[in-house]
Write a protein that holds these residues in place. Structure first.
Motif, PDB file in Angstrom:
ATOM      1  N   VAL A  41       0.684  -1.191   0.087  1.00 46.60           N
ATOM      2  CA  VAL A  41      -0.266   0.032  -0.005  1.00 46.60           C
ATOM      3  C   VAL A  41       0.721   1.293  -0.007  1.00 46.60           C
ATOM      4  N   ARG A  42       2.050   1.527   0.907  1.00 43.92           N
ATOM      5  CA  ARG A  42       2.714   2.460   0.881  1.00 43.92           C
ATOM      6  C   ARG A  42       3.588   2.640  -0.660  1.00 43.92           C
ATOM      7  N   GLU A  43       3.843   1.605  -1.090  1.00 44.29           N
ATOM      8  CA  GLU A  43       4.638   1.666  -2.385  1.00 44.29           C
ATOM      9  C   GLU A  43       3.663   2.222  -3.418  1.00 44.29           C
ATOM     10  N   TYR A  44       2.276   1.653  -3.406  1.00 43.90           N
ATOM     11  CA  TYR A  44       1.347   2.289  -4.453  1.00 43.90           C
ATOM     12  C   TYR A  44       1.049   3.697  -4.023  1.00 43.90           C
ATOM     13  N   SER A  45       0.736   3.998  -2.690  1.00 46.26           N
ATOM     14  CA  SER A  45       0.572   5.576  -2.620  1.00 46.26           C
ATOM     15  C   SER A  45       1.939   6.405  -2.868  1.00 46.26           C
ATOM     16  N   LEU A  46       3.009   5.758  -2.600  1.00 44.16           N
ATOM     17  CA  LEU A  46       4.218   6.807  -3.031  1.00 44.16           C
ATOM     18  C   LEU A  46       4.185   6.929  -4.354  1.00 44.16           C
ATOM     19  N   LEU A  47       3.853   5.750  -5.620  1.00 42.65           N
ATOM     20  CA  LEU A  47       4.112   5.967  -6.814  1.00 42.65           C
ATOM     21  C   LEU A  47       2.878   6.993  -7.207  1.00 42.65           C
ATOM     22  N   ASP A  48       1.792   6.773  -6.723  1.00 42.63           N
ATOM     23  CA  ASP A  48       0.556   7.455  -7.012  1.00 42.63           C
ATOM     24  C   ASP A  48       0.834   9.164  -6.647  1.00 42.63           C
ATOM     25  N   VAL A  49       1.301   9.373  -5.626  1.00 42.21           N
ATOM     26  CA  VAL A  49       1.564  10.859  -5.141  1.00 42.21           C
ATOM     27  C   VAL A  49       2.736  11.570  -6.162  1.00 42.21           C
ATOM     28  N   LEU A  50       3.929  10.715  -6.441  1.00 43.97           N
ATOM     29  CA  LEU A  50       4.866  11.333  -7.406  1.00 43.97           C
ATOM     30  C   LEU A  50       4.295  11.127  -8.632  1.00 43.97           C
ATOM     31  N   GLU A  68       5.098  13.462   3.927  1.00 46.26           N
ATOM     32  CA  GLU A  68       3.733  14.146   4.555  1.00 46.26           C
ATOM     33  C   GLU A  68       2.654  13.405   3.882  1.00 46.26           C
ATOM     34  N   SER A  69       2.816  13.537   2.579  1.00 45.39           N
ATOM     35  CA  SER A  69       1.953  12.936   1.567  1.00 45.39           C
ATOM     36  C   SER A  69       1.425  11.482   1.776  1.00 45.39           C
ATOM     37  N   VAL A  70       2.435  10.544   2.148  1.00 48.82           N
ATOM     38  CA  VAL A  70       2.327   9.101   2.198  1.00 48.82           C
ATOM     39  C   VAL A  70       2.351   8.878   3.953  1.00 48.82           C
ATOM     40  N   VAL A  71       2.333   9.723   4.470  1.00 57.33           N
ATOM     41  CA  VAL A  71       2.137   9.520   5.931  1.00 57.33           C
ATOM     42  C   VAL A  71       3.243   8.667   6.611  1.00 57.33           C
ATOM     43  N   LEU A  72       4.399   9.026   6.361  1.00 60.92           N
ATOM     44  CA  LEU A  72       5.616   8.294   6.692  1.00 60.92           C
ATOM     45  C   LEU A  72       6.455   9.392   7.490  1.00 60.92           C
ATOM     46  N   SER A  73       7.469   8.802   8.106  1.00 58.94           N
ATOM     47  CA  SER A  73       8.659   9.760   8.679  1.00 58.94           C
ATOM     48  C   SER A  73       9.492   9.811   7.474  1.00 58.94           C
ATOM     49  N   GLN A  74      10.206  10.983   7.385  1.00 65.55           N
ATOM     50  CA  GLN A  74      11.035  11.028   6.449  1.00 65.55           C
ATOM     51  C   GLN A  74      12.011  10.266   6.153  1.00 65.55           C
ATOM     52  N   SER A  75      12.708   9.499   7.156  1.00 63.82           N
ATOM     53  CA  SER A  75      13.514   8.430   7.103  1.00 63.82           C
ATOM     54  C   SER A  75      12.922   7.019   6.569  1.00 63.82           C
ATOM     55  N   ALA A  76      11.710   6.635   6.843  1.00 63.80           N
ATOM     56  CA  ALA A  76      11.001   5.697   6.382  1.00 63.80           C
ATOM     57  C   ALA A  76      10.826   6.063   4.720  1.00 63.80           C
ATOM     58  N   THR A  77      10.172   7.282   4.530  1.00 65.62           N
ATOM     59  CA  THR A  77      10.023   7.492   3.123  1.00 65.62           C
ATOM     60  C   THR A  77      11.343   7.453   2.227  1.00 65.62           C
ATOM     61  N   THR A  78      12.362   7.942   2.626  1.00 64.37           N
ATOM     62  CA  THR A  78      13.769   7.615   2.220  1.00 64.37           C
ATOM     63  C   THR A  78      14.057   6.291   1.599  1.00 64.37           C
ATOM     64  N   ARG A  79      13.857   5.460   2.789  1.00 60.90           N
ATOM     65  CA  ARG A  79      14.092   4.036   2.450  1.00 60.90           C
ATOM     66  C   ARG A  79      12.997   3.625   1.474  1.00 60.90           C
ATOM     67  N   LEU A  80      11.914   3.724   1.543  1.00 58.61           N
ATOM     68  CA  LEU A  80      10.927   3.321   0.525  1.00 58.61           C
ATOM     69  C   LEU A  80      11.248   3.870  -0.776  1.00 58.61           C
ATOM     70  N   VAL A  81      11.696   5.201  -0.992  1.00 60.37           N
ATOM     71  CA  VAL A  81      12.107   5.658  -2.070  1.00 60.37           C
ATOM     72  C   VAL A  81      13.139   4.820  -2.762  1.00 60.37           C
ATOM     73  N   SER A  82      14.429   4.372  -2.028  1.00 60.03           N
ATOM     74  CA  SER A  82      15.437   3.837  -2.274  1.00 60.03           C
ATOM     75  C   SER A  82      15.046   2.380  -2.832  1.00 60.03           C
ATOM     76  N   ARG A  83      13.988   1.771  -2.020  1.00 59.28           N
ATOM     77  CA  ARG A  83      13.534   0.116  -2.507  1.00 59.28           C
ATOM     78  C   ARG A  83      12.852   0.295  -4.077  1.00 59.28           C
ATOM     79  N   LEU A  84      12.154   1.201  -4.306  1.00 59.65           N
ATOM     80  CA  LEU A  84      11.443   1.655  -5.473  1.00 59.65           C
ATOM     81  C   LEU A  84      12.464   1.799  -6.555  1.00 59.65           C
ATOM     82  N   GLU A  85      13.414   2.827  -6.283  1.00 58.90           N
ATOM     83  CA  GLU A  85      14.623   3.028  -6.982  1.00 58.90           C
ATOM     84  C   GLU A  85      15.425   1.955  -7.638  1.00 58.90           C
ATOM     85  N   ASP A  86      15.563   1.104  -6.450  1.00 57.72           N
ATOM     86  CA  ASP A  86      16.458  -0.233  -6.993  1.00 57.72           C
ATOM     87  C   ASP A  86      15.457  -1.316  -7.620  1.00 57.72           C
ATOM     88  N   ARG A  87      14.173  -1.065  -7.792  1.00 59.81           N
ATOM     89  CA  ARG A  87      13.415  -1.786  -8.816  1.00 59.81           C
ATOM     90  C   ARG A  87      13.077  -0.980 -10.017  1.00 59.81           C
TER      91      ARG A  87
END
Length: 150
Positions: A41-50, A68-87
């Protein structure tokens, strides 16, 4: 203290119902998105927002805005972005006007996956809301969600 003193207030009952509705919807979306597209859900939300960013003034979000848009901490968002970037679903680059700023865009592969996942998300959301509407304590919240216009 009597038993009556320990009963939840209407405000607490409302919060519990809202929390229950959110949890049920998120779990339903998670199962559908994982099964159909390998996305959380978080990955989908991040892709949708971006994917809603645009070129021009104010069109790109900084990482704290994304968080703020995906309701995560900044560090959790950075990790999520990194995972999706790796994919290969996201790309990061430096801001032209402020070299300290880093922007993130959805790659073509990310847009393609998001395009496939959007109908799944919409159908799962509808299913989750329909199931929740059958529960008397959740029906008023479902109605409120359905009547929101953004």
């Amino acid at each position: 203290m009597t038993a009556a003193d320990s009963s939840p207030t209407p405000l607490a009952q409302g919060w519990c119902a809202l929390s229950l509705l959110h949890g049920r919807i998120e779990a339903h979306l998670e199962r559908a998105l994982q099964a159909g597209h390998g996305l959380s859900v978080r990955e989908y939300s991040l892709l949708d927002v971006l994917s809603r960013q645009h070129d021009g003034p104010g069109g790109h979000l900084r990482m704290h805005q994304v968080a703020e848009s995906v309701v995560l901490s900044q560090s959790a968002t950075t990790r999520l972005v990194s995972r999706l970037e790796d994919r290969g679903l996201l790309n990061r680059y430096l801001c032209d006007t402020d070299r300290r700023g880093i922007y993130t865009d959805v790659s073509q592969a990310g847009l393609d996956l998001l395009s496939l996942a959007r109908p799944t998300n919409a159908a799962a959301l509808r299913e989750a809301l329909d199931e929740a509407a059958a529960r008397p304590e959740l029906a008023p919240l479902v109605s409120a969600v359905e009547n929101l216009r953004g």
